[in-house]
Design an enzyme around this catalytic site. Structure first.
Site, PDB file in Angstrom:
ATOM      1  NE  ARG A  65      -3.597   0.379   2.516  1.00  0.00           N
ATOM      2  CZ  ARG A  65      -3.277   1.347   3.371  1.00  0.00           C
ATOM      3  NH1 ARG A  65      -2.269   1.188   4.200  1.00  0.00           N
ATOM      4  NH2 ARG A  65      -3.970   2.470   3.408  1.00  0.00           N
ATOM      5  CE  LYS A 130       3.686  -5.673   6.481  1.00  0.00           C
ATOM      6  NZ  LYS A 130       3.726  -4.425   5.686  1.00  0.00           N
ATOM      7  NE  ARG A 263       3.972   2.765  11.580  1.00  0.00           N
ATOM      8  CZ  ARG A 263       3.512   2.154  10.490  1.00  0.00           C
ATOM      9  NH1 ARG A 263       2.305   1.639  10.520  1.00  0.00           N
ATOM     10  NH2 ARG A 263       4.251   2.069   9.409  1.00  0.00           N
TER      11      ARG A 263
END
Length: 266
Positions: A65, A130, A263
């Site tokens: 993205r 992640k 975040r």
């Protein structure tokens, strides 16, 4: 001289793992390509009743993205895209990346991975690190169709690094015995197909609870940044249409889409 290159994805092994579902997919397995999403976006396959799938051992220009590059290493990543067509009137593509995230989370949990989390709108995490990401792009303006690209880190080669990221993990770090790539891909495709069939009928509302159960920032302060402004608030999860809900000083704010980054606050 022996070939030291990583083994290629095996089409026959993939069909074996797909079992009776193999005929539902048109498989295109490549050694390398620019981007699996781009392959399907640039040359949309004719509709023959199957789901077109492009999987690649090495993406040379993988995309995430916000125009970011998806970093991958030969034999250490699973990167693939599938073109999903929906009946006229289906709610796609709104919420599709969230359902795809649930499909990935479900697959990983079934393999024994603990601590799988979903970060709105498209990240797959394990205990805050992640593991992968999802990129959804419209494939056609004439019908309800979207390309869902998924990238997962299977391993992190020695010395590997991702610019600007230290919170990265890989499948071999979160499970004792990772499955063959062909089995993982087969499981992901089957799970997506099942969940997307439900999504086409019931929309995202049918998955709201499942996503919120895995919300990486549930009830935590977060900062949402975009091109125009930055918003801070308590993450309340997602609404029935996939919009992110934030409790701000001025009330509950909904964010449905856009070029944004989520975040932890502070």
């Amino acid at each position: 001289m022996p070939d030291s290159s990583p083994p290629r994805l095996d089409a026959d092994a993939l069909r074996v793992h797909l079992g009776p579902d193999a005929d539902a997919f048109a498989l295109d397995l490549r050694g390398e390509c620019e981007s699996t999403n781009s392959v399907l976006i640039d040359h949309v396959p004719a509709d023959d009743g199957r789901v077109p799938v492009v999987a690649c051992d090495l993406q040379l220009a993988g995309r995430g993205r916000r125009g970011r590059q998806w970093q991958a290493w030969p034999g250490a990543s699973l990167t693939f895209s599938a073109l999903w067509r929906f009946p006229a009137g289906a709610p796609a593509p709104a919420g599709l990346s969230l359902v795809a995230g649930i499909a990935v989370a479900t697959t990983l949990e079934n393999l024994g991975v603990a601590g799988v989390e979903l970060k709105w709108p498209n990240d797959i995490q394990v205990h805050g690190r992640k593991l992968g990401g999802i990129l959804v792009e419209l494939a056609s303006a004439r019908q309800v169709a979207a390309v869902v690209g998924i990238g997962l880190n299977l391993g992190l080669p020695p010395g590997a690094s991702i610019p600007g990221r230290s919170d990265v993990t890989a499948l071999d770090q979160v499970i004792d015995t990772p499955p063959p790539r062909e089995r993982l891909l087969a499981d992901l495709l089957r799970t997506q197909r099942t969940l997307f069939d439900t999504y086409a009928i019931g929309g995202f509302a049918a998955f709201q609870g499942a996503w919120n159960q895995r919300n990486a920032y549930a009830d935590l302060p977060v900062r949402l940044t975009g091109e125009a402004e930055s918003v801070e608030g308590i993450c309340l999860g997602v609404d029935a249409d996939g919009a992110l809900r934030l409790q701000t000083d001025t009330g509950v704010r909904r964010v449905l889409a856009g070029d944004v980054s989520l975040r932890a606050a502070g």
